[in-house]
Design a protein around this motif. Structure first.
Motif, PDB file in Angstrom:
ATOM      1  N   MET A 236      79.208 -10.828 -16.586  1.00 55.77           N
ATOM      2  CA  MET A 236      80.374 -11.386 -17.263  1.00 55.77           C
ATOM      3  C   MET A 236      81.483 -11.711 -16.267  1.00 55.77           C
ATOM      4  N   ILE A 237      81.783 -10.753 -15.373  1.00 53.85           N
ATOM      5  CA  ILE A 237      82.868 -10.947 -14.420  1.00 53.85           C
ATOM      6  C   ILE A 237      82.528 -12.066 -13.437  1.00 53.85           C
ATOM      7  N   TRP A 238      81.273 -12.086 -12.972  1.00 54.50           N
ATOM      8  CA  TRP A 238      80.857 -13.121 -12.021  1.00 54.50           C
ATOM      9  C   TRP A 238      80.911 -14.505 -12.656  1.00 54.50           C
ATOM     10  N   VAL A 239      80.327 -14.644 -13.856  1.00 53.01           N
ATOM     11  CA  VAL A 239      80.307 -15.951 -14.516  1.00 53.01           C
ATOM     12  C   VAL A 239      81.717 -16.384 -14.895  1.00 53.01           C
ATOM     13  N   GLY A 240      82.507 -15.454 -15.459  1.00 48.63           N
ATOM     14  CA  GLY A 240      83.884 -15.787 -15.839  1.00 48.63           C
ATOM     15  C   GLY A 240      84.708 -16.209 -14.638  1.00 48.63           C
ATOM     16  N   GLY A 241      84.581 -15.464 -13.527  1.00 45.02           N
ATOM     17  CA  GLY A 241      85.317 -15.832 -12.319  1.00 45.02           C
ATOM     18  C   GLY A 241      84.873 -17.179 -11.776  1.00 45.02           C
ATOM     19  N   GLY A 242      83.564 -17.445 -11.797  1.00 43.46           N
ATOM     20  CA  GLY A 242      83.058 -18.731 -11.327  1.00 43.46           C
ATOM     21  C   GLY A 242      83.574 -19.891 -12.169  1.00 43.46           C
ATOM     22  N   ILE A 243      83.644 -19.688 -13.483  1.00 40.58           N
ATOM     23  CA  ILE A 243      84.178 -20.733 -14.369  1.00 40.58           C
ATOM     24  C   ILE A 243      85.641 -21.020 -14.039  1.00 40.58           C
ATOM     25  N   LEU A 244      86.424 -19.972 -13.804  1.00 44.90           N
ATOM     26  CA  LEU A 244      87.845 -20.153 -13.489  1.00 44.90           C
ATOM     27  C   LEU A 244      88.030 -20.856 -12.147  1.00 44.90           C
ATOM     28  N   VAL A 245      87.253 -20.445 -11.148  1.00 44.59           N
ATOM     29  CA  VAL A 245      87.353 -21.069  -9.818  1.00 44.59           C
ATOM     30  C   VAL A 245      87.017 -22.554  -9.905  1.00 44.59           C
ATOM     31  N   HIS A 246      85.916 -22.874 -10.577  1.00 48.21           N
ATOM     32  CA  HIS A 246      85.507 -24.281 -10.699  1.00 48.21           C
ATOM     33  C   HIS A 246      86.507 -25.063 -11.538  1.00 48.21           C
ATOM     34  N   GLY A 247      86.996 -24.454 -12.633  1.00 48.43           N
ATOM     35  CA  GLY A 247      87.959 -25.139 -13.488  1.00 48.43           C
ATOM     36  C   GLY A 247      89.245 -25.462 -12.761  1.00 48.43           C
ATOM     37  N   LEU A 248      89.734 -24.532 -11.952  1.00 45.06           N
ATOM     38  CA  LEU A 248      90.946 -24.792 -11.166  1.00 45.06           C
ATOM     39  C   LEU A 248      90.731 -25.956 -10.210  1.00 45.06           C
ATOM     40  N   GLU A 249      89.543 -26.005  -9.599  1.00 45.02           N
ATOM     41  CA  GLU A 249      89.235 -27.091  -8.673  1.00 45.02           C
ATOM     42  C   GLU A 249      89.208 -28.430  -9.394  1.00 45.02           C
ATOM     43  N   VAL A 250      88.615 -28.457 -10.590  1.00 45.72           N
ATOM     44  CA  VAL A 250      88.567 -29.696 -11.379  1.00 45.72           C
ATOM     45  C   VAL A 250      89.975 -30.150 -11.750  1.00 45.72           C
ATOM     46  N   LEU A 251      90.862 -29.201 -12.032  1.00 48.57           N
ATOM     47  CA  LEU A 251      92.237 -29.526 -12.425  1.00 48.57           C
ATOM     48  C   LEU A 251      93.145 -29.810 -11.227  1.00 48.57           C
ATOM     49  N   GLY A 252      92.577 -29.788 -10.000  1.00 46.32           N
ATOM     50  CA  GLY A 252      93.354 -30.154  -8.815  1.00 46.32           C
ATOM     51  C   GLY A 252      93.870 -28.990  -8.006  1.00 46.32           C
ATOM     52  N   VAL A 253      93.589 -27.761  -8.427  1.00 45.56           N
ATOM     53  CA  VAL A 253      93.990 -26.577  -7.655  1.00 45.56           C
ATOM     54  C   VAL A 253      92.798 -26.176  -6.791  1.00 45.56           C
ATOM     55  N   HIS A 254      92.866 -26.409  -5.506  1.00 47.86           N
ATOM     56  CA  HIS A 254      91.684 -26.302  -4.639  1.00 47.86           C
ATOM     57  C   HIS A 254      91.479 -24.918  -4.037  1.00 47.86           C
ATOM     58  N   GLU A 255      92.314 -23.974  -4.379  1.00 46.33           N
ATOM     59  CA  GLU A 255      92.093 -22.582  -3.978  1.00 46.33           C
ATOM     60  C   GLU A 255      91.984 -21.726  -5.239  1.00 46.33           C
ATOM     61  N   PRO A 256      91.102 -20.734  -5.237  1.00 44.73           N
ATOM     62  CA  PRO A 256      90.340 -20.198  -4.108  1.00 44.73           C
ATOM     63  C   PRO A 256      89.013 -20.905  -3.834  1.00 44.73           C
ATOM     64  N   ALA A 257      88.717 -22.014  -4.535  1.00 42.49           N
ATOM     65  CA  ALA A 257      87.414 -22.673  -4.372  1.00 42.49           C
ATOM     66  C   ALA A 257      87.163 -23.083  -2.926  1.00 42.49           C
ATOM     67  N   GLY A 258      88.203 -23.631  -2.249  1.00 44.70           N
ATOM     68  CA  GLY A 258      88.028 -24.087  -0.873  1.00 44.70           C
ATOM     69  C   GLY A 258      87.635 -22.955   0.064  1.00 44.70           C
ATOM     70  N   THR A 259      88.337 -21.832  -0.044  1.00 45.61           N
ATOM     71  CA  THR A 259      88.033 -20.677   0.813  1.00 45.61           C
ATOM     72  C   THR A 259      86.630 -20.151   0.545  1.00 45.61           C
ATOM     73  N   ILE A 260      86.251 -20.092  -0.723  1.00 42.30           N
ATOM     74  CA  ILE A 260      84.912 -19.596  -1.089  1.00 42.30           C
ATOM     75  C   ILE A 260      83.837 -20.533  -0.535  1.00 42.30           C
ATOM     76  N   HIS A 261      84.056 -21.848  -0.643  1.00 46.21           N
ATOM     77  CA  HIS A 261      83.080 -22.818  -0.127  1.00 46.21           C
ATOM     78  C   HIS A 261      82.913 -22.679   1.387  1.00 46.21           C
ATOM     79  N   HIS A 262      84.036 -22.518   2.098  1.00 45.94           N
ATOM     80  CA  HIS A 262      83.960 -22.379   3.558  1.00 45.94           C
ATOM     81  C   HIS A 262      83.212 -21.099   3.938  1.00 45.94           C
ATOM     82  N   ALA A 263      83.502 -20.005   3.247  1.00 47.09           N
ATOM     83  CA  ALA A 263      82.817 -18.741   3.531  1.00 47.09           C
ATOM     84  C   ALA A 263      81.327 -18.855   3.233  1.00 47.09           C
TER      85      ALA A 263
END
Length: 310
Positions: A236-263
């Motif tokens: 639940m926590i992993w999927v929920g967090g992944g949805i939030l990270v991806h959703g923020l990126e879609v809405l134009g907020v590129h962190e924390p998605a950018g840091t996670i992608h680089h890592a």
């Protein structure tokens, strides 16, 4: 006449190939969408068996069947039309709604983690004695209400994955995902709740191997339930967090998605043959940490509001 028949057969063959290709596309999309909903599915599987605790063993499978039927109604009669209407008239709302569901998953997971460490979680409702039929009806209705939330998240995840497809394809994929996941979840749940009965039956057999397997099943049932609970919470926590990270990126907020992608890319490049798995593990872990932080903040805020109200 023969040439006309040949042309007709060619047309039929072409239509058949087109239909087969469409079915392949739908099947692939349904499989991909269902895979993305795995965290919610695991939690659904972990949650449902508790609804038959305290009821007569002969009523366990009928109750699971009633809950499964209610789950199908939730998905096909309520959530499917709502999802298609949303996709047709307000596709911009899919990501925000999906993020709300992701935040709910993070909150539920964080609550379970807090409860495991002794913090106050959901309020316990004092159970009052009631007759068997009323107790069964109450548990079934409660399970179906809980399933509606989990099913909504499953359908939203599936819809987001096929949002660019034609409306008919979206509908078929959602039906396949809804029916397939319901059968899988409640089939596994049925096996889980009857595992101890199967174990007792085998333990009474004369064969030593059957007795050994039976005792193993009976003893393993509590362990399996505990493992399912832990895995369900983590998912639940992993999927929920992944949805939030991806959703923020879609809405134009590129962190924390950018840091996670680089890592993820750094670990994948440095790990050789294990790069794919370790890269995924980095992404899942980082999404889980982000989800736990968000869920913990929501839980803290709601607990403070609850204290102020009382």
């Amino acid at each position: 006449m023969p040439s006309g028949l040949v042309a007709l057969l060619d047309d039929v063959a072409g239509i058949t190939k087109l239909a087969a290709a469409s079915l392949d596309d739908v099947g692939a999309a349904a499989g991909k969408a269902g895979t993305k909903a795995v965290g919610v599915v695991v939690d659904d599987t972990a949650v449902t068996p508790r609804y038959v605790v305290g009821l007569a063993p002969e009523r366990e499978l009928p109750i699971i069947a009633k809950i499964a039927l209610g789950s199908l109604r939730n998905k096909l009669l309520i959530l499917l039309p709502a999802a298609l209407i949303l996709s047709a008239f307000a596709p911009w709302a899919i990501t925000p709604l999906l993020m709300l569901g992701g935040a709910f998953l993070c909150f539920e997971g964080a609550e379970k983690v807090l409860e495991a460490f002794g913090a106050a979680g959901h309020e316990e409702v004092e159970e009052t004695p009631m007759e068997a039929a009323h107790l069964e009806a109450s548990k079934v209705s409660g399970a179906i209400r809980t399933d509606l939330i989990l099913s909504a998240e499953i359908m939203a995840i599936a819809l987001a994955d096929v949002a660019d497809s034609p409306l008919l394809t979206q509908g078929v994929v959602l039906v396949i995902v809804g029916v397939g996941i319901t059968i899988a979840v409640y089939g596994v749940v049925g096996l889980i709740v009857k595992m101890d009965d199967i174990g007792l039956h085998l333990a009474r057999r004369r064969a030593a191997s059957a007795q050994l397997i039976g005792r193993w099943l009976v003893r393993g049932m509590p362990v399996l339930m505990q493992v399912l609970s832990v895995v369900g919470t983590a998912a639940m926590i992993w999927v929920g967090g992944g949805i939030l990270v991806h959703g923020l990126e879609v809405l134009g907020v590129h962190e924390p998605a950018g840091t996670i992608h680089h890592a993820q890319e750094a670990v994948a490049h440095a790990s050789g043959p294990l790069g794919g798995f370790l890269g995924w593990l980095v992404t899942a872990t980082a999404s889980g940490i982000f989800g736990l932080i968000v869920g913990g903040l929501i839980a803290f805020a709601l607990h403070q509001i609850h204290k102020l109200r009382h």
